[in-house]
Design a protein around this motif. Structure first.
Motif, mmCIF file in Angstrom:
data_model
loop_
_atom_site.group_PDB
_atom_site.id
_atom_site.type_symbol
_atom_site.label_atom_id
_atom_site.label_comp_id
_atom_site.label_asym_id
_atom_site.label_seq_id
_atom_site.Cartn_x
_atom_site.Cartn_y
_atom_site.Cartn_z
ATOM 1 N N ARG A 84 45.411 73.691 -83.542
ATOM 2 C CA ARG A 84 44.369 74.058 -84.490
ATOM 3 C C ARG A 84 44.740 73.417 -85.818
ATOM 4 O O ARG A 84 45.837 73.621 -86.315
ATOM 5 C CB ARG A 84 44.267 75.565 -84.654
ATOM 6 C CG ARG A 84 43.295 75.987 -85.734
ATOM 7 C CD ARG A 84 43.324 77.480 -85.965
ATOM 8 N NE ARG A 84 42.744 77.803 -87.265
ATOM 9 C CZ ARG A 84 42.689 79.020 -87.775
ATOM 10 N NH1 ARG A 84 43.157 80.041 -87.082
ATOM 11 N NH2 ARG A 84 42.155 79.227 -88.956
ATOM 12 N N ASN A 116 38.573 76.448 -87.566
ATOM 13 C CA ASN A 116 38.667 77.674 -86.792
ATOM 14 C C ASN A 116 38.514 77.413 -85.298
ATOM 15 O O ASN A 116 38.126 78.299 -84.552
ATOM 16 C CB ASN A 116 37.601 78.664 -87.262
ATOM 17 C CG ASN A 116 38.124 80.091 -87.239
ATOM 18 O OD1 ASN A 116 39.327 80.318 -87.148
ATOM 19 N ND2 ASN A 116 37.232 81.042 -87.310
ATOM 20 N N LYS A 117 38.803 76.205 -84.853
ATOM 21 C CA LYS A 117 38.651 75.856 -83.441
ATOM 22 C C LYS A 117 39.984 75.383 -82.886
ATOM 23 O O LYS A 117 40.786 74.764 -83.585
ATOM 24 C CB LYS A 117 37.610 74.747 -83.270
ATOM 25 C CG LYS A 117 36.215 75.145 -83.690
ATOM 26 C CD LYS A 117 35.204 74.093 -83.296
ATOM 27 C CE LYS A 117 35.336 72.832 -84.104
ATOM 28 N NZ LYS A 117 34.298 71.832 -83.751
ATOM 29 N N LEU A 118 40.202 75.663 -81.597
ATOM 30 C CA LEU A 118 41.367 75.165 -80.888
ATOM 31 C C LEU A 118 40.968 73.954 -80.048
ATOM 32 O O LEU A 118 39.906 73.951 -79.425
ATOM 33 C CB LEU A 118 41.940 76.241 -79.958
ATOM 34 C CG LEU A 118 42.630 77.448 -80.588
ATOM 35 C CD1 LEU A 118 43.136 78.377 -79.496
ATOM 36 C CD2 LEU A 118 43.781 77.011 -81.474
#
Lengths: 113, 112
Positions: A94, A99-101
């Protein structure tokens, strides 16, 4: 853009032997790094995470990982595996501020008696 | 027990039908995510929502739709426009200020 490469799709190993699952990432900004484990037909469970500080991170089930910024790697290790460690392992990154993996393709660890 | 529930565990549909997958969490998390998992491809992000009544497309949103009317619920509809809907679908959530995502047990969808 961030990306994650898990260098081995499958890793066979004998019980009680050590194992290393390799993960490399690319990112132009600071990152947070994660390893997840998935048993057949189940969701993912967090093994460990690197956010900041010590580059050696210890997780559950005796696993540990080392963050190497210069080599952009986050390899997962266990000194002695058990049959119950047979599962698929995912490395994820990340990027700071997002806010994303981003997940790697996974490494299937097969522990043999 | 706090956690994420997905139902049903297995779902079978005929081609051309829309189907909705349920995801509920009682962790009081703001952000929720839907992933698709295919063999050898890891997890791919379909949609995510960081707050109620707001959501964003992920990398493979075509053929899918979502809603976020309540904080604890984030259902995913697989429409007939999705060309290859057969897959394992995972829902996840993340708390405000948190870094890791927590995953549900998944729903395996088979479309024939």
């Amino acid at each position: 853009a961030q990306s994650v490469t898990q260098l081995d799709s499958q890793v066979p190993v004998f019980e009680e032997a050590p194992v290393e699952l390799r993960c490399n990432y690319s990112s132009s900004v600071s990152v947070y790094l994660f390893w997840y484990v998935q048993y057949p037909n189940q969701g993912l469970q967090l093994l460990l995470k690197y956010l900041s500080g010590s580059t050696l991170v210890k997780g559950i089930n005796g696993f540990e990982a080392e963050f190497n910024k210069s080599q952009t790697s986050f390899h997962l290790r266990k000194p002695s595996v058990h049959i119950s460690d047979t599962a698929e392992y995912f490395c994820a990154v990340r990027a700071g501020g997002y806010n994303k993996l981003i997940f790697g393709a996974g490494t299937r660890l097969a522990v043999h008696p | 027990d706090g956690g994420i529930t997905q139902s049903p565990k297995y779902l079978f549909r005929k081609e051309g039908q829309n189907v909705t997958l349920s995801c509920e969490q009682n962790l009081n998390h703001d952000a929720m995510y839907w992933y698709r998992q295919d063999p050898g491809q890891g997890l791919r992000l379909i949609y995510y929502s960081q707050i109620v009544n707001d959501f964003q497309k992920g990398d493979i949103a075509e053929g899918y739709s979502v809603s976020r009317e309540k904080k604890e619920s984030f259902p995913l509809t697989v429409t007939s426009a999705q060309k290859n809907p057969t897959a394992f679908y995972l829902c996840a959530s993340q708390g405000q200020g948190g870094y890791e995502q927590y995953f549900g047990p998944g729903t395996r969808l088979t479309v024939t």
